[in-house]
Design an enzyme around this catalytic site. Structure first.
Site, PDB file in Angstrom:
ATOM      1  CD  GLU A 150      -2.821  -1.169  -0.094  1.00 34.25           C
ATOM      2  OE1 GLU A 150      -3.386  -0.117  -0.451  1.00 34.25           O
ATOM      3  OE2 GLU A 150      -2.914  -2.243  -0.722  1.00 34.25           O
TER       4      GLU A 150
ATOM      5  CG  ASP B 157      11.215  10.230 -30.562  1.00 38.63           C
ATOM      6  OD1 ASP B 157      11.294   9.741 -31.695  1.00 38.63           O
ATOM      7  OD2 ASP B 157      11.916   9.885 -29.597  1.00 38.63           O
TER       8      ASP B 157
END
Ligand code: 6GU
Length: 232
Positions: A117, A170
């Site tokens: 968690e 890109d």
């Protein structure tokens, strides 16, 4: 650039570090990556436990503050260059190309991979790290996310890509906010699917115009949000 990755699962990184572009960058001395096993900083000498149940109740386990702080302090001492501490967490700032290009200028990063968690809040309060997420979905841990950070950052380091221009072109890089136009290679025809005639024409201006038109069309269709975030 030096990366120190702190994880409970060091073997996850073995294949990734020894392949392709990253392996070449390491070989050429442009990038150094050191993997550290958080469990080695456990204060529980018997079972090397590093997690415990949350105060106040709730599901799952949290990574305890002492091993993480001790580990980061020890790792900082391993090089003269202080590292920017980055905690990988779905609660962090969402990574994007702008952030990647900013981080590519760091000399050293210490990446902390969460599991279960997450971390005791005091890890954040004490280390004051950058908190990063790689998107709005949940992963089993920060390991894959940390590889995303290394992978995207490393390719922005000058000299890592063979051809300096290729990262500039890109999608999402400084020079380009559009998705890429479709690309083709041989054969010119396969199962009735032909390469667009313009790409075989040898007419560089027509090819460039076609690519711009295709990239604009695809971006508008798939990612209209990119047009609205010019500053981003
Ligand atoms: Cl950094 N960690 C985890 N566990 N899940 C994520 C993430 C990070 N980024 C997106 N989802």
């Amino acid at each position: 650039m030096r990366f120190d990755i702190i994880t409970l699962f060091p073997p996850i990184f073995a294949g990734y570090l020894t392949q392709s572009l990253l392996a070449k960058a390491i070989d050429r001395g442009l990038v150094e990556i050191h993997i550290h096993d958080l469990r080695e900083w456990s204060t529980d000498l018997k079972h090397h436990k590093i997690d415990d149940r949350p105060y106040g109740g709730g599901p799952g386990m949290l990574i305890c503050v002492p091993p993480v702080v001790h580990c980061v302090e020890a790792v900082q001492q391993m090089s003269e260059q202080p590292g920017v501490v980055v905690v990988m967490t779905p609660q962090g700032d969402r990574l994007d190309q702008r952030r990647v290009e900013h981080m590519a200028r760091f000399d050293r990063m210490i990446l902390l991979c969460g599991r279960y968690e997450g971390f005791d809040q005091r890890v954040i309060d004490i280390l004051n790290p950058i908190e990063l997420s790689v998107g709005d979905y949940v992963l089993n841990g920060g390991e894959v996310a940390s590889m995303v950070v290394v992978d995207s950052t490393v390719r922005m380091i000058p000299g890592v890509l063979g051809d300096e221009k290729s990262s500039w072109d890109d999608s999402f890089s400084r020079g380009n906010r559009y998705l890429e136009s479709p690309q083709y290679t041989r054969p010119p025809e396969f199962r009735g699917h032909s390469v667009p005639e313009v790409l075989l024409s040898g007419d560089h201006q027509r090819i460039a115009d076609w690519r711009t038109a295709e990239a604009t069309k695809k971006t508008r269709l798939r990612r209209n949000d990119l047009f609205k975030s010019e500053g981003g």
